[in-house]
Scaffold this motif. Structure first.
Motif, PDB file in Angstrom:
ATOM      1  N   PRO A  58      34.794  47.863  37.116  1.00  0.00           N
ATOM      2  CA  PRO A  58      33.856  48.786  37.772  1.00  0.00           C
ATOM      3  C   PRO A  58      33.034  47.723  38.901  1.00  0.00           C
ATOM      4  N   LEU A  59      33.541  47.896  40.257  1.00  0.00           N
ATOM      5  CA  LEU A  59      32.874  46.907  41.114  1.00  0.00           C
ATOM      6  C   LEU A  59      31.494  47.239  41.389  1.00  0.00           C
ATOM      7  N   GLU A  60      31.183  48.822  41.321  1.00  0.00           N
ATOM      8  CA  GLU A  60      29.799  49.067  41.639  1.00  0.00           C
ATOM      9  C   GLU A  60      28.846  48.798  40.681  1.00  0.00           C
ATOM     10  N   LYS A  61      29.144  48.104  39.429  1.00  0.00           N
ATOM     11  CA  LYS A  61      28.240  47.330  38.472  1.00  0.00           C
ATOM     12  C   LYS A  61      28.500  46.018  38.385  1.00  0.00           C
ATOM     13  N   ILE A  62      29.113  45.415  39.387  1.00  0.00           N
ATOM     14  CA  ILE A  62      29.128  43.956  39.327  1.00  0.00           C
ATOM     15  C   ILE A  62      28.293  43.186  40.587  1.00  0.00           C
ATOM     16  N   GLU A  63      27.782  42.343  40.670  1.00  0.00           N
ATOM     17  CA  GLU A  63      27.353  41.506  41.698  1.00  0.00           C
ATOM     18  C   GLU A  63      27.751  40.460  41.919  1.00  0.00           C
ATOM     19  N   ILE A  64      28.485  40.084  42.930  1.00  0.00           N
ATOM     20  CA  ILE A  64      29.370  38.735  43.178  1.00  0.00           C
ATOM     21  C   ILE A  64      29.350  38.106  44.385  1.00  0.00           C
ATOM     22  N   MET A  65      29.422  36.766  44.102  1.00  0.00           N
ATOM     23  CA  MET A  65      28.908  35.798  45.271  1.00  0.00           C
ATOM     24  C   MET A  65      29.855  34.610  45.066  1.00  0.00           C
ATOM     25  N   VAL A  66      30.336  33.961  46.112  1.00  0.00           N
ATOM     26  CA  VAL A  66      31.004  32.818  46.078  1.00  0.00           C
ATOM     27  C   VAL A  66      30.397  31.632  45.847  1.00  0.00           C
ATOM     28  N   GLY A  67      30.806  30.779  44.924  1.00  0.00           N
ATOM     29  CA  GLY A  67      29.976  29.439  44.602  1.00  0.00           C
ATOM     30  C   GLY A  67      29.469  28.501  45.734  1.00  0.00           C
ATOM     31  N   ASP A  68      30.605  28.566  46.818  1.00  0.00           N
ATOM     32  CA  ASP A  68      30.239  27.477  47.820  1.00  0.00           C
ATOM     33  C   ASP A  68      30.933  28.134  48.918  1.00  0.00           C
ATOM     34  N   GLU A  69      30.739  27.876  50.242  1.00  0.00           N
ATOM     35  CA  GLU A  69      31.096  28.244  51.428  1.00  0.00           C
ATOM     36  C   GLU A  69      31.336  27.329  52.654  1.00  0.00           C
ATOM     37  N   ARG A  70      32.234  27.383  53.334  1.00  0.00           N
ATOM     38  CA  ARG A  70      32.406  26.483  54.671  1.00  0.00           C
ATOM     39  C   ARG A  70      31.539  27.063  55.556  1.00  0.00           C
ATOM     40  N   PHE A  71      30.673  26.001  56.099  1.00  0.00           N
ATOM     41  CA  PHE A  71      29.947  26.714  57.178  1.00  0.00           C
ATOM     42  C   PHE A  71      30.528  26.693  58.505  1.00  0.00           C
ATOM     43  N   VAL A  72      31.252  27.907  58.632  1.00  0.00           N
ATOM     44  CA  VAL A  72      31.926  28.329  59.937  1.00  0.00           C
ATOM     45  C   VAL A  72      31.774  29.786  60.110  1.00  0.00           C
ATOM     46  N   PRO A  73      32.113  30.457  61.238  1.00  0.00           N
ATOM     47  CA  PRO A  73      31.923  31.687  61.679  1.00  0.00           C
ATOM     48  C   PRO A  73      32.174  32.644  60.430  1.00  0.00           C
ATOM     49  N   LEU A  74      31.575  33.920  60.599  1.00  0.00           N
ATOM     50  CA  LEU A  74      31.800  34.749  59.560  1.00  0.00           C
ATOM     51  C   LEU A  74      33.373  35.371  59.282  1.00  0.00           C
ATOM     52  N   ASP A  75      34.047  35.159  60.516  1.00  0.00           N
ATOM     53  CA  ASP A  75      35.619  35.807  60.484  1.00  0.00           C
ATOM     54  C   ASP A  75      36.444  34.535  60.524  1.00  0.00           C
ATOM     55  N   HIS A  76      36.086  33.368  60.281  1.00  0.00           N
ATOM     56  CA  HIS A  76      37.055  32.044  60.067  1.00  0.00           C
ATOM     57  C   HIS A  76      37.811  32.025  58.857  1.00  0.00           C
ATOM     58  N   ALA A  77      39.153  31.950  59.173  1.00  0.00           N
ATOM     59  CA  ALA A  77      39.852  32.022  57.993  1.00  0.00           C
ATOM     60  C   ALA A  77      39.735  30.866  57.104  1.00  0.00           C
ATOM     61  N   ASP A  78      38.945  29.782  57.387  1.00  0.00           N
ATOM     62  CA  ASP A  78      38.482  28.862  56.441  1.00  0.00           C
ATOM     63  C   ASP A  78      37.605  29.276  55.205  1.00  0.00           C
ATOM     64  N   ARG A  79      36.807  30.464  55.598  1.00  0.00           N
ATOM     65  CA  ARG A  79      35.840  30.790  54.847  1.00  0.00           C
ATOM     66  C   ARG A  79      36.503  31.143  53.453  1.00  0.00           C
ATOM     67  N   ASN A  80      35.730  30.743  52.280  1.00  0.00           N
ATOM     68  CA  ASN A  80      36.276  31.273  50.831  1.00  0.00           C
ATOM     69  C   ASN A  80      36.078  32.688  50.839  1.00  0.00           C
ATOM     70  N   GLU A  81      35.054  33.179  51.390  1.00  0.00           N
ATOM     71  CA  GLU A  81      34.983  34.491  51.372  1.00  0.00           C
ATOM     72  C   GLU A  81      35.904  35.204  52.009  1.00  0.00           C
ATOM     73  N   TYR A  82      36.529  34.834  53.102  1.00  0.00           N
ATOM     74  CA  TYR A  82      37.423  35.664  54.220  1.00  0.00           C
ATOM     75  C   TYR A  82      38.972  35.374  53.055  1.00  0.00           C
ATOM     76  N   GLN A  83      39.328  34.493  52.399  1.00  0.00           N
ATOM     77  CA  GLN A  83      40.321  34.240  51.401  1.00  0.00           C
ATOM     78  C   GLN A  83      40.091  35.249  50.355  1.00  0.00           C
ATOM     79  N   ALA A  84      39.020  35.166  49.637  1.00  0.00           N
ATOM     80  CA  ALA A  84      38.587  36.125  48.592  1.00  0.00           C
ATOM     81  C   ALA A  84      38.937  37.611  49.007  1.00  0.00           C
ATOM     82  N   LEU A  85      38.520  37.901  49.991  1.00  0.00           N
ATOM     83  CA  LEU A  85      38.673  39.302  50.600  1.00  0.00           C
ATOM     84  C   LEU A  85      40.222  39.624  50.734  1.00  0.00           C
ATOM     85  N   GLU A  86      40.973  38.727  51.317  1.00  0.00           N
ATOM     86  CA  GLU A  86      42.279  38.986  51.527  1.00  0.00           C
ATOM     87  C   GLU A  86      42.930  39.219  49.965  1.00  0.00           C
ATOM     88  N   ALA A  87      42.484  38.559  48.947  1.00  0.00           N
ATOM     89  CA  ALA A  87      43.098  38.611  47.504  1.00  0.00           C
ATOM     90  C   ALA A  87      42.640  40.012  46.888  1.00  0.00           C
TER      91      ALA A  87
END
Length: 232
Positions: A58-87
């Motif tokens: 139930p994602l509406e009840k779960i707050e999620i964040m990445v533990g660390d992030e590459r300091f690159v633009p939001l749409d950069h493929a190196d971001r952990n977040e970018y890869q997480a959203l692909e999965a």
């Protein structure tokens, strides 16, 4: 106490870790109405997100964040977040906290996010839990998130890394203090290259690797393959 679970392959490893993570998150939701999850990048970190997606949490009840992030633009493929959203694309539609991107100095970005987390959770020195589960991979050098060996940081929620051994060089990471504010921490590690570091971190005694400096307030569990578990 540290628990160690060993598996014959990575698919079994992440599938079991996902099932155990589901139990922790659902228990948190039952007790407090929501759960807080910190996810990680890397091969196993992204694979467990695919496994978690299949469980219909139930994602509406779960707050999620990445533990660390590459300091690159939001749409950069190196971001952990970018890869997480692909999965796990559905994360974008729910409670996903994003690390700052480029556009200001990395130290200023770390300070801004530290203030944001402090406003929500209070001072970093508090012993109270703020996350229910932190998922962590580990590098062959024993690093976790973007906390590398022989590096020191100020006491804060988020720290800046200026010279990562692996590119991109600039990164943002939850600090040791932040990662240690979780009720449970799951480490995911496999491969002979990580055996020495993992065994050191699991033993903890006389181990000064970053992975040895993080643990859950209630539970620390390692999910490893036979290459790592051999000799434990």
């Amino acid at each position: 106490m540290i628990e160690v679970n060993s598996f014959s392959n990575n698919q079994e490893l992440t599938a079991k870790a996902a099932q155990d993570a589901e139990q922790i998150l659902l228990e948190a939701i039952a007790e407090r109405g929501k759960a807080r999850l910190v996810i990680t990048g890397g091969t196993l970190g992204i694979q467990i997100l695919s496994d978690l997606r299949k469980l219909g949490l139930p994602l509406e009840k779960i707050e999620i964040m990445v533990g660390d992030e590459r300091f690159v633009p939001l749409d950069h493929a190196d971001r952990n977040e970018y890869q997480a959203l692909e999965a796990w694309p559905e994360l974008a539609n729910f409670n996903l906290r994003r690390f700052p991107a480029t556009g200001r100095p990395v130290d200023a970005a770390a300070d801004a996010m530290s203030r944001e987390l402090e406003a929500e959770f209070g001072g970093i020195e508090s012993p109270l839990p703020c996350f229910d589960l932190v998922l962590l991979g580990m590098g062959p050098d024993g690093h976790v998130a973007s906390l590398f060996p022989d590096k020191s940081h100020a006491v804060s929620w988020v720290v800046a890394e200026h010279a990562s051994p692996k590119p991109p060089s600039q990164r943002l990471s939850l600090s040791y203090g932040a990662l240690n504010r979780s009720r449970a921490v799951f480490f995911l590690a496999s491969g002979e290259a990580k055996r020495e570091a993992a065994q050191c971190a699991i033993a903890k005694a006389d181990c000064d690797l970053p992975a040895a400096m993080v643990g859950g307030l209630e539970l620390t569990r390692w999910y490893v393959d036979s290459e790592i578990s051999r000799g434990l």
